[in-house]
Design an enzyme around this catalytic site. Sequence first.
Site, mmCIF file in Angstrom:
data_model
loop_
_atom_site.group_PDB
_atom_site.id
_atom_site.type_symbol
_atom_site.label_atom_id
_atom_site.label_comp_id
_atom_site.label_asym_id
_atom_site.label_seq_id
_atom_site.Cartn_x
_atom_site.Cartn_y
_atom_site.Cartn_z
ATOM 1 N N ALA A 178 -24.590 -5.956 -26.010
ATOM 2 C CA ALA A 178 -23.382 -5.108 -26.020
ATOM 3 C C ALA A 178 -22.935 -4.652 -24.629
ATOM 4 O O ALA A 178 -21.978 -3.874 -24.524
ATOM 5 C CB ALA A 178 -23.527 -3.904 -26.943
ATOM 6 N N ALA A 179 -23.581 -5.137 -23.569
ATOM 7 C CA ALA A 179 -23.141 -4.745 -22.217
ATOM 8 C C ALA A 179 -21.724 -5.276 -21.950
ATOM 9 O O ALA A 179 -20.851 -4.548 -21.472
ATOM 10 C CB ALA A 179 -24.114 -5.274 -21.170
ATOM 11 N N GLY A 180 -21.510 -6.553 -22.287
ATOM 12 C CA GLY A 180 -20.184 -7.138 -22.080
ATOM 13 C C GLY A 180 -19.132 -6.442 -22.942
ATOM 14 O O GLY A 180 -18.001 -6.214 -22.506
ATOM 15 N N ASP A 181 -19.513 -6.084 -24.165
ATOM 16 C CA ASP A 181 -18.573 -5.393 -25.061
ATOM 17 C C ASP A 181 -18.237 -4.011 -24.521
ATOM 18 O O ASP A 181 -17.097 -3.554 -24.607
ATOM 19 C CB ASP A 181 -19.186 -5.252 -26.465
ATOM 20 C CG ASP A 181 -19.478 -6.605 -27.084
ATOM 21 O OD1 ASP A 181 -18.754 -7.564 -26.779
ATOM 22 O OD2 ASP A 181 -20.443 -6.695 -27.864
HETATM 23 O O1 RIB Z 1 -22.114 -8.832 -28.001
HETATM 24 C C1 RIB Z 1 -23.201 -8.354 -28.739
HETATM 25 C C2 RIB Z 1 -22.994 -8.618 -30.196
HETATM 26 O O2 RIB Z 1 -22.999 -10.006 -30.397
HETATM 27 C C3 RIB Z 1 -24.085 -8.103 -31.107
HETATM 28 O O3 RIB Z 1 -23.885 -6.774 -31.514
HETATM 29 C C4 RIB Z 1 -24.107 -9.112 -32.228
HETATM 30 O O4 RIB Z 1 -23.605 -8.628 -33.435
HETATM 31 C C5 RIB Z 1 -23.302 -10.302 -31.733
HETATM 32 O O5 RIB Z 1 -22.130 -10.407 -32.364
#
Ligand code: RIB
Length: 300
Positions: A243-246
């Site tokens: 989730a760092a990129g998110d």
């Molecule tokens: O970018 C991280 C996400 O990638 C995770 O939370 C997982 O669900 C995948 O979709």
Amino acid sequence: MMNKVFVLGSVNMDMVMQAERMPLEGETISGTGFLLNAGGKGANQAVAVRKSGGSLKFCAGVGDDVFGEQLVNTLREYEVDTENVRTIAGTNSGLAQITVVNGDNRIILYGGANESLDAEAAKKFLAEAAKGDIFLIQLEIAPAVVLASLKTAKERGMQTILNPAPAQNFRSEMLNFTDIIIPNEAEARCISGKEDVEEAARLLSEVVREVIVTVGEKGCIYCCGNSLEAFPCPRVKVVDTTAAGDTFCGAFAARLSRGYSVKEAIGYAQKAASLAVTKSGALQSIPSESEVLKTTFRIA
Ligand code: RIB
């Protein structure tokens, strides 16, 4: 003046196994920890927008299974408006099987309900958008829906941000409706066909107005027209990069929507993403604006 951020994308239940190394083919090894938590690139980015003080609209699909209900409840706990989160009958919720070794992850994704989200739902969702609002999308939903919704967003005068992850769902036509693209290193290579990341960024910037390639602990590269600038990243102890990129994408979009410049938004998003990697998991690792602002960072 604050614009809204419209995020369209996936919600997954993440099944996370922590281990000291990856198993070999045919081998069984013991894990060192296990987490079951809400994630998905769309949901993570939506939560990052909220936590960075953005005004958020979110559209996604979950299955009519036990995980679907849990995912919707979790989104509500994170103050994400679930009005446009549909329960799609006859489908299972998205599932991500994640293995974390030394902070880095490997993911196998089962798309489930995410793949049943249709272009009509996306169009209806975007009908509420106004000129200047931001549209943020990733590639864990059907490529045809991504393409159609990028087109709709442009027709409505929105600023579009594409996070081309996972890159296997990328279609080059998407670039024609994208204002800002945010791939990581591997995605930039995959979609440009260039091994060198700077070359990849320059090539993409021939079609897309602004290109930001995130390069993990090295920070990111920002390319706009002929100019290319590297932004080093704060140094932190890495626990889990999930989730760092998110976090980067959501925090960046929230900052833009609040009137900050692209470079200011990059600076903030890098700090938010750096804090995210210091914690395990997806949604639960995303820092709030106050956490980001009160932390003193050492830039690499
Ligand atoms: O970018 C991280 C996400 O990638 C995770 O939370 C997982 O669900 C995948 O979709």
